[in-house]
Design an enzyme around this catalytic site. Structure first.
Site, PDB file in Angstrom:
ATOM      1  N   CYS A  81       0.837  -1.199   0.000  1.00  0.00           N
ATOM      2  CA  CYS A  81       0.000   0.000   0.000  1.00  0.00           C
ATOM      3  C   CYS A  81       0.879   1.258   0.000  1.00  0.00           C
ATOM      4  CB  CYS A  81      -0.976  -0.041   1.173  1.00  0.00           C
ATOM      5  SG  CYS A  81      -2.377   1.097   0.980  1.00  0.00           S
ATOM      6  N   HIS A 175      -3.637  -5.329   0.558  1.00  0.00           N
ATOM      7  CA  HIS A 175      -3.103  -5.762   1.860  1.00  0.00           C
ATOM      8  C   HIS A 175      -3.094  -7.291   1.951  1.00  0.00           C
ATOM      9  CE1 HIS A 175      -2.761  -1.889   3.985  1.00  0.00           C
ATOM     10  NE2 HIS A 175      -3.754  -1.513   3.192  1.00  0.00           N
ATOM     11  N   GLU A 177      -1.738  -9.020   4.192  1.00  0.00           N
ATOM     12  CA  GLU A 177      -1.686  -9.460   5.592  1.00  0.00           C
ATOM     13  C   GLU A 177      -3.057  -9.700   6.205  1.00  0.00           C
ATOM     14  OE1 GLU A 177      -1.374  -4.874   5.840  1.00  0.00           O
ATOM     15  OE2 GLU A 177      -1.008  -6.499   4.405  1.00  0.00           O
TER      16      GLU A 177
END
Length: 519
Positions: A81, A175, A177
């Protein structure tokens, strides 16, 4: 020595999740603020670097910058990001305010590259591999730096991921994660194992032996004092230190009168009798309640309980001969929240009860054997050390105990009523197989009375609220949708078995907007 990934934090709410995901791949990593010194990065000697997301825009005057050494070390770099945008801007690309912002799910079409090799959610109607990802950005890269190619795109974001495979530099606008990106863990696994060539050398059985060796080397023949609370962190820390140095560890267990039903007895049985740990038991319930008289503000209650604990603990610790070390159950999230890494601009997000304070007043050196572990790793370590499953996987309990689960002033009568209600709630959750399906569950005492009917008589008694949530990271949480039959059984037992309570309510608030604890 483990090979390690360095994560530089640019302020994203998800940054901690990156570290957790990397650890889950059996690779050691550490999280540090973006403005660490070049010398720190060089001495850390990472085999790969991840740049987190963040709220800033690269084209503002005070935009956080990636330390130049990151691009000069010759190790793989992954920007996520804002991390991708900062990488692009600093390496000769351009970033702009996106006309179409993306917040939530998005579909990306990917191009062949090492990062996405063999990874896809499906093949689209045009025969191209597609990924379902989680986006959260208002800016986008609109010109790639020299040497980079686009490896993922959609209509709103033509450069949704980029790569310079010669230097092993990668950037993703989404993202990986978060669990919403379905292949996110696989992407991070690819980066650390296939691109950074990390081994699978981070595991708890090996960590136990390493930690024991480190504790013995640091402590020598000195005595170590530890404040035992019965929580998971202090319990695992006590078991680990005791495994390393035996009777050199002295635990001080202060019963503040705000514990759960039979908790003090269980703690003493586990540590003093079963594990043969030297535990000094202090019954200070009356003392704490006396200090809490008339206090209704939650923060003042926390401060009062904390101050009283420090005073009692200090008095006992000073009686222990040859005590040179204070052990604490500090874990890695505590360190992150308190900006524990010593960098020039690392601002304190919030102070934590396990970081700082006591060592200065006691003139003891600090021993924090769990400092580099996440909660799930602490639990795994506890099992490896032989602690009971019920203790290792018990739900979180606040430091001030029932003091912040009784709204307003804390009174002895209230603690007794709440203890019983909470015990019934937890017992029924266990019996129904719901305890381990919930992340945290507890009862809250409301110091208000409501009218009821008990037999032929009017009653006017107290109210108890039940709270149960499900969450992966405690940053957000959803109220647990317990079966009505279970809630009914819990309510009936509390009202019938506890004199003084005639109404039970169930909290169906999520986080946000509510917090998990009521105070």
């Amino acid at each position: 020595m483990h090979s390690a990934i360095l994560i530089l934090d640019f302020g994203s709410q998800y940054t901690r999740l990156i570290a957790r995901r990397i650890r889950e791949t059996n690779v050691y990593c550490e999280l540090h603020p973006f403005d660490v010194s070049p010398q720190f990065i060089r001495e850390f000697a990472p085999i790969g670097i991840i740049l987190s997301g963040g709220p800033a825009s690269t084209f503002t005057e005070d935009a956080p910058r990636v330390p130049q050494i990151v691009f000069e070390l010759g190790v793989p770099v992954l920007g996520i990001c804002y991390g991708m945008q900062a990488m692009a801007a600093q390496l000769g690309g351009e970033v702009e305010d996106a006309q179409t912002r993306e917040f939530g799910y998005a579909e990306l079409l990917t191009a062949p590259c090492k990062l996405f090799h063999g990874i896809q959610d499906r093949i689209n109607s045009d025969g191209k591999p597609a990924l379902d990802v989680w986006m959260s950005h208002g800016d986008r890269v609109n010109k790639l730096p020299p040497g980079f190619t686009a490896i993922a795109s959609n209509a709103a974001t033509p450069f949704a991921a980029m790569a310079d495979e010669t230097r092993n530099f990668y950037g993703v606008q989404f993202h990986p994660e978060v669990t919403h990106t379905r292949q996110g863990k696989a992407i991070l696994d690819h980066f650390v194992h296939d691109i950074c060539s990390a081994g699978y050398d981070w595991n708890m059985p090996d960590y136990v032996e390493e930690a024991i060796g480190r504790i013995r080397a640091r402590v020598g023949n000195d005595k170590v004092v530890l404040g035992l609370s019965g929580g998971v962190d202090s319990s695992v820390a006590a078991a680990l230190i005791h495994r390393a140095i035996g009777d050199q560890l002295v635990c001080v267990f202060v019963d503040n009168g705000l514990l759960r039903l039979n908790e003090a007895k269980q703690i003493m049985e586990t540590f003093s009798r079963n594990l043969a740990v030297n535990v000094i038991y202090i019954d200070a319930g009356r003392q704490f309640l006396e200090q809490l008289k008339g206090i209704t503000d939650p923060e003042q209650k926390r401060r009062t309980i904390g101050r009283e604990f420090v005073e009692i603990f200090q008095q006992e610790a000073e009686k222990i001969e040859n005590a040179k070390w204070l052990a604490q159950g500090t874990i890695y999230p505590d360190v992150i929240e308190s900006a524990g890494s010593h960098t020039k601009k690392a601002g304190v997000i919030k102070s934590h009860h396990n970081v700082g304070g006591l060592p200065e007043t006691l003139h003891l050196k600090l021993l924090e054997p769990l400092r580099e572990l996440f909660k799930d790793e602490v639990r795994e370590l506890g099992l490896a050390l032989g602690l009971p499953h019920d203790l290792v996987f018990r739900h979180p309990f606040p430091g001030p105990g029932l003091g912040v689960r009784i709204l307003g002033e804390v009174k002895y009568e209230y603690t007794e009523l709440l203890r019983q209600a909470d015990a019934i709630f937890i017992e029924e959750l266990r019996n129904a197989g719901w305890y381990e399906k919930t992340s945290q569950a507890f009862a809250v005492f409301l110091p208000i009375k409501s009218v009821g009917v008990m037999g032929d008589n009017r009653s006017y008694e107290y109210v108890v609220a039940l709270r149960a949530v499900q969450t992966e990271d405690f940053m957000t949480a959803h109220w647990a949708e317990l079966p009505y039959t279970l809630l009914s059984r819990i309510s009936n037992r509390i009202i019938n078995e506890i004199r003084g309570i005639n109404r039970v309510v169930y909290d169906i608030s999520g986080k946000p907007p509510a917090t998990i604890e009521w105070e």
